[in-house]
Design a protein around this motif. Structure first.
Motif, short mmCIF file in Angstrom:
data_model
loop_
_atom_site.label_atom_id
_atom_site.label_comp_id
_atom_site.label_asym_id
_atom_site.label_seq_id
_atom_site.Cartn_x
_atom_site.Cartn_y
_atom_site.Cartn_z
N LYS A 40 -30.73 12.75 5.36
CA LYS A 40 -30.57 11.55 4.53
C LYS A 40 -29.90 11.92 3.21
CE LYS A 40 -34.03 8.83 3.78
NZ LYS A 40 -35.35 8.20 3.63
N PHE A 43 -26.18 12.89 3.72
CA PHE A 43 -25.35 11.71 3.94
C PHE A 43 -25.17 10.91 2.65
CE2 PHE A 43 -26.62 11.98 8.58
CZ PHE A 43 -25.35 12.33 9.02
N ARG A 44 -26.25 10.77 1.88
CA ARG A 44 -26.15 10.04 0.62
C ARG A 44 -25.22 10.77 -0.35
NH1 ARG A 44 -31.33 9.30 -0.52
NH2 ARG A 44 -31.52 11.25 -1.64
N TYR A 46 -22.74 12.67 0.44
CA TYR A 46 -21.37 12.46 0.93
C TYR A 46 -20.88 11.07 0.51
CZ TYR A 46 -17.68 11.15 4.17
OH TYR A 46 -16.52 10.67 4.71
N ARG A 47 -21.74 10.06 0.69
CA ARG A 47 -21.34 8.69 0.37
C ARG A 47 -21.13 8.49 -1.13
NH1 ARG A 47 -25.26 5.09 -0.50
NH2 ARG A 47 -26.63 6.10 1.01
N VAL A 81 -32.05 7.08 8.52
CA VAL A 81 -30.81 7.11 7.74
C VAL A 81 -30.44 5.70 7.29
CG1 VAL A 81 -28.34 7.58 7.93
CG2 VAL A 81 -29.98 9.21 8.85
N SER A 82 -29.91 5.59 6.09
CA SER A 82 -29.47 4.31 5.55
C SER A 82 -28.35 3.71 6.40
CB SER A 82 -28.97 4.52 4.12
OG SER A 82 -28.27 3.40 3.66
N ASP A 84 -25.84 2.32 5.38
CA ASP A 84 -24.58 2.69 4.74
C ASP A 84 -24.02 4.01 5.27
OD1 ASP A 84 -24.76 0.44 3.13
OD2 ASP A 84 -25.73 1.53 1.48
N ASP A 85 -24.88 4.80 5.88
CA ASP A 85 -24.47 6.11 6.38
C ASP A 85 -24.32 6.16 7.90
OD1 ASP A 85 -24.48 7.17 3.78
OD2 ASP A 85 -26.64 7.47 3.88
N TYR A 86 -24.47 5.03 8.57
CA TYR A 86 -24.36 4.99 10.04
C TYR A 86 -23.00 5.47 10.52
CZ TYR A 86 -28.71 2.31 10.93
OH TYR A 86 -30.00 1.92 11.05
N ALA A 88 -20.88 7.73 9.22
CA ALA A 88 -20.82 9.19 9.20
C ALA A 88 -21.73 9.78 10.28
CB ALA A 88 -21.19 9.72 7.82
N ASP A 119 -16.20 7.34 10.83
CA ASP A 119 -15.80 7.79 9.49
C ASP A 119 -14.62 8.74 9.66
OD1 ASP A 119 -15.67 9.62 7.17
OD2 ASP A 119 -17.41 8.47 6.49
#
Length: 129
Positions: A40, A43-44, A46-47, A81-82, A84-86, A88, A119
């Protein structure tokens, strides 16, 4: 206890039931569960900061798929996972050939893989591997 729909109330029991290491001690299980939080965070990062740690993400994913199995790991990843990160996450799972067509019962909904875009930046980095 039914696991048709993953929720905050049943996710830990679902993980314990699926854990594929009968000889392990509880601390090993907890360490493996922490990998979801690490992912998590990665990924966050990265975002929000555009910092991609692709090898670290791949390492965590491989360990999780080995100890929990494909269906359980996929469901728990999409639960934790959020949204928003699906994109990736899907790209990594496609790279590992672990992305299911449908992820069933995540917070009351099914997630359809084809509804999640790839992504492109992650895909490009993984193509170089």
């Amino acid at each position: 206890m039914s696991f048709d729909n993953l929720s905050a109330d049943n996710i830990m029991m679902y993980a314990i039931k699926a854990y594929d290491r009968p000889d392990c001690i509880m601390s090993e299980f907890k360490d493996d569960m922490k990998r979801f939080n690490y992912l998590k965070r990665l990924f966050r990062r990265y975002r929000t900061m555009n910092e991609l740690r692709e090898q670290l993400v791949l390492n965590h994913l491989v360990v999780l798929y080995n100890v929990f199995g494909p269906e359980v790991t996929s469901r728990m990843l999409f639960f934790k996972v959020s949204k928003d990160d699906y994109s990736a996450l899907k790209t990594y799972l496609l790279f590992l050939s672990c992305m299911p067509d449908v992820i069933r019962g995540i917070k009351g909904h099914d997630i359809i893989s084809s509804d999640i875009p790839i992504d492109n930046k992650v895909a490009e980095v993984l193509r170089q591997k």
